[in-house]
Design a protein around this motif. Structure first.
Motif, PDB file in Angstrom:
ATOM      1  N   PRO A 156      10.888  10.496  -2.650  1.00 31.78           N
ATOM      2  CA  PRO A 156      10.930  10.321  -4.105  1.00 31.78           C
ATOM      3  C   PRO A 156      10.608   8.910  -4.567  1.00 31.78           C
ATOM      4  N   ASP A 157      10.684   7.947  -3.663  1.00 32.80           N
ATOM      5  CA  ASP A 157      10.392   6.557  -4.028  1.00 32.80           C
ATOM      6  C   ASP A 157       8.899   6.240  -3.966  1.00 32.80           C
ATOM      7  N   ARG A 158       8.103   7.143  -3.416  1.00 28.85           N
ATOM      8  CA  ARG A 158       6.672   6.888  -3.262  1.00 28.85           C
ATOM      9  C   ARG A 158       5.947   7.092  -4.595  1.00 28.85           C
ATOM     10  N   VAL A 159       5.107   6.133  -4.967  1.00 30.04           N
ATOM     11  CA  VAL A 159       4.317   6.255  -6.192  1.00 30.04           C
ATOM     12  C   VAL A 159       3.315   7.391  -6.005  1.00 30.04           C
ATOM     13  N   PRO A 160       3.337   8.407  -6.850  1.00 33.82           N
ATOM     14  CA  PRO A 160       2.472   9.578  -6.633  1.00 33.82           C
ATOM     15  C   PRO A 160       0.989   9.251  -6.798  1.00 33.82           C
ATOM     16  N   VAL A 161       0.161   9.924  -6.003  1.00 34.95           N
ATOM     17  CA  VAL A 161      -1.297   9.823  -6.105  1.00 34.95           C
ATOM     18  C   VAL A 161      -1.781  10.954  -7.005  1.00 34.95           C
ATOM     19  N   GLY A 201      -6.264   8.763   2.482  1.00 38.43           N
ATOM     20  CA  GLY A 201      -5.627  10.042   2.739  1.00 38.43           C
ATOM     21  C   GLY A 201      -4.163  10.061   2.374  1.00 38.43           C
ATOM     22  N   ARG A 202      -3.569   8.877   2.316  1.00 41.85           N
ATOM     23  CA  ARG A 202      -2.163   8.761   1.935  1.00 41.85           C
ATOM     24  C   ARG A 202      -1.997   7.789   0.776  1.00 41.85           C
ATOM     25  N   MET A 203      -2.700   6.683   0.830  1.00 37.59           N
ATOM     26  CA  MET A 203      -2.520   5.607  -0.130  1.00 37.59           C
ATOM     27  C   MET A 203      -3.827   5.275  -0.828  1.00 37.59           C
ATOM     28  N   ARG A 204      -3.725   4.924  -2.091  1.00 34.97           N
ATOM     29  CA  ARG A 204      -4.857   4.422  -2.875  1.00 34.97           C
ATOM     30  C   ARG A 204      -4.609   2.940  -3.142  1.00 34.97           C
ATOM     31  N   TYR A 205      -5.574   2.090  -2.750  1.00 30.98           N
ATOM     32  CA  TYR A 205      -5.416   0.649  -2.915  1.00 30.98           C
ATOM     33  C   TYR A 205      -6.756  -0.003  -3.203  1.00 30.98           C
ATOM     34  N   ASP A 206      -6.698  -1.208  -3.741  1.00 32.61           N
ATOM     35  CA  ASP A 206      -7.897  -1.989  -4.048  1.00 32.61           C
ATOM     36  C   ASP A 206      -7.999  -3.170  -3.092  1.00 32.61           C
ATOM     37  N   ALA A 236      -1.836  -2.574  -3.921  1.00 32.18           N
ATOM     38  CA  ALA A 236      -1.462  -1.159  -3.846  1.00 32.18           C
ATOM     39  C   ALA A 236      -1.545  -0.532  -5.229  1.00 32.18           C
ATOM     40  N   VAL A 237      -2.064   0.692  -5.292  1.00 37.74           N
ATOM     41  CA  VAL A 237      -2.221   1.395  -6.569  1.00 37.74           C
ATOM     42  C   VAL A 237      -1.338   2.637  -6.625  1.00 37.74           C
ATOM     43  N   ALA A 238      -1.365   3.451  -5.570  1.00 37.41           N
ATOM     44  CA  ALA A 238      -0.571   4.678  -5.543  1.00 37.41           C
ATOM     45  C   ALA A 238      -0.381   5.108  -4.091  1.00 37.41           C
ATOM     46  N   GLY A 239       0.592   6.002  -3.887  1.00 40.11           N
ATOM     47  CA  GLY A 239       0.848   6.508  -2.546  1.00 40.11           C
ATOM     48  C   GLY A 239       1.681   5.585  -1.685  1.00 40.11           C
ATOM     49  N   TYR A 240       2.324   4.583  -2.266  1.00 39.33           N
ATOM     50  CA  TYR A 240       3.099   3.611  -1.500  1.00 39.33           C
ATOM     51  C   TYR A 240       4.532   3.567  -2.020  1.00 39.33           C
TER      52      TYR A 240
END
Length: 302
Positions: A156-161, A201-206, A236-240
């Protein structure tokens, strides 16, 4: 190194064991950390396209604080209308004795107006405790489908993608191939003035690059010449999970860098060396072999 007493030897061994165990734990959780420094070693061999404009056969060694912890190989073939990038790697040295691990993966796609347009990406990692496989299908920079096997538990703490996070992105391997537009020498400070949106596949990042310096390198086999060294910044953008220490560390780091070397016959640069300082010491992935071959009958990618 000689030690005065057996007690000092034992203490040194325990310290190194703890440092490597901590490294292994951080690596499993880092996601982008692996993409920045060791994902080249965790990919798979793929079929090469016919009539390639250029080919790279490279081998890398990963070290932590100067101690070897892994080895990997990377093969890239860029053709007139398609490309493949693939590699294989695993732990070595003391880290292998503590926790054996290996990985495979591959990226494939089309070459359109000189740009690499990924269609498929896959990666798998295997440790003594588990095996995990990731796959991504893309179309024109947008993720059509992706998955992780086995499915990880929901945190629940993971930022959703969201679907919006999966548009106009690169897979980690294709993002590592730096294309320099234009007609000037691609090996120049201008090569670093770019960035990429990445979905692994898990995380979106720049990832954002900035020029640092020009440098001369020499592989044990193959390339000897100049590289362009770029600073690299992670966001980090999402998925983290925001509170995870490795995420905070990577986002605040201002001393990570990548040295890029050219692939003759193309306008692409490839990582020759990657450096990521960590609390456990400097993590480095550096080419020991960097052999390129251009096809003289193919036009240079523009």
């Amino acid at each position: 190194m000689a030690f005065a007493t057996r007690r000092r030897q034992d203490c040194h061994s325990v310290t190194r064991h703890r440092r490597f165990s901590a490294l292994l734990t951080a690596a499993r959780r880092s996601g982008p950390g692996l993409s920045l420094c060791t994902s080249l070693a965790f990919t798979a061999l793929a079929q090469a396209p016919a009539h390639a404009q250029a080919r790279l056969d490279a081998q890398y060694e990963a070290t932590l604080a100067g101690i070897p912890v892994g080895r990997g190989s990377w093969t890239i073939e860029i053709g007139d209308d398609q490309y493949t990038a693939s590699a294989f790697g695993g732990t070595s040295g003391l880290l292998k004795a503590i926790s054996n691990g290996s990985g495979t993966g591959a990226a494939q796609g089309r070459v359109v107006n000189g740009a690499l347009i990924a269609t498929n990406y896959s990666a798998s990692t295997t440790t003594s405790k588990k095996t995990e496989a990731i796959h991504i299908t893309l179309a024109n920079g947008n993720v059509k489908e992706s998955g992780i096997d086995p499915t990880p538990p929901v945190d629940p703490d993971r930022v959703p993608v969201t679907d919006a996070h999966k548009k106009n992105v690169f897979d980690p391997m294709t993002a590592s191939l730096l294309r320099v537009p234009g007609n000037a020498d691609p090996l120049s400070p201008d090569a670093c003035r770019t960035g990429a949106a990445v979905f692994d596949g898990r995380m979106r990042y720049d990832l954002t690059l900035d020029f640092k310096r020009m440098e001369t390198v020499r592989a044990d086999k193959g390339y000897r010449g100049q590289v362009v060294v770029c600073a690299i910044y992670f966001k980090a953008v999402a998925g983290y999970i925001p509170d995870r220490p490795v995420i905070k560390y990577l986002q605040s780091a201002r001393n990570m860098e990548i040295a890029f070397a050219p692939i003759p016959g193309t306008r692409f640069l490839v990582p020759f060396r990657m450096v990521v300082p960590t609390p456990l010491g400097t993590a480095m992935l550096e080419a020991t072999q960097f052999i390129t071959q251009a096809n003289p009958h193919s036009p240079k990618t523009q």
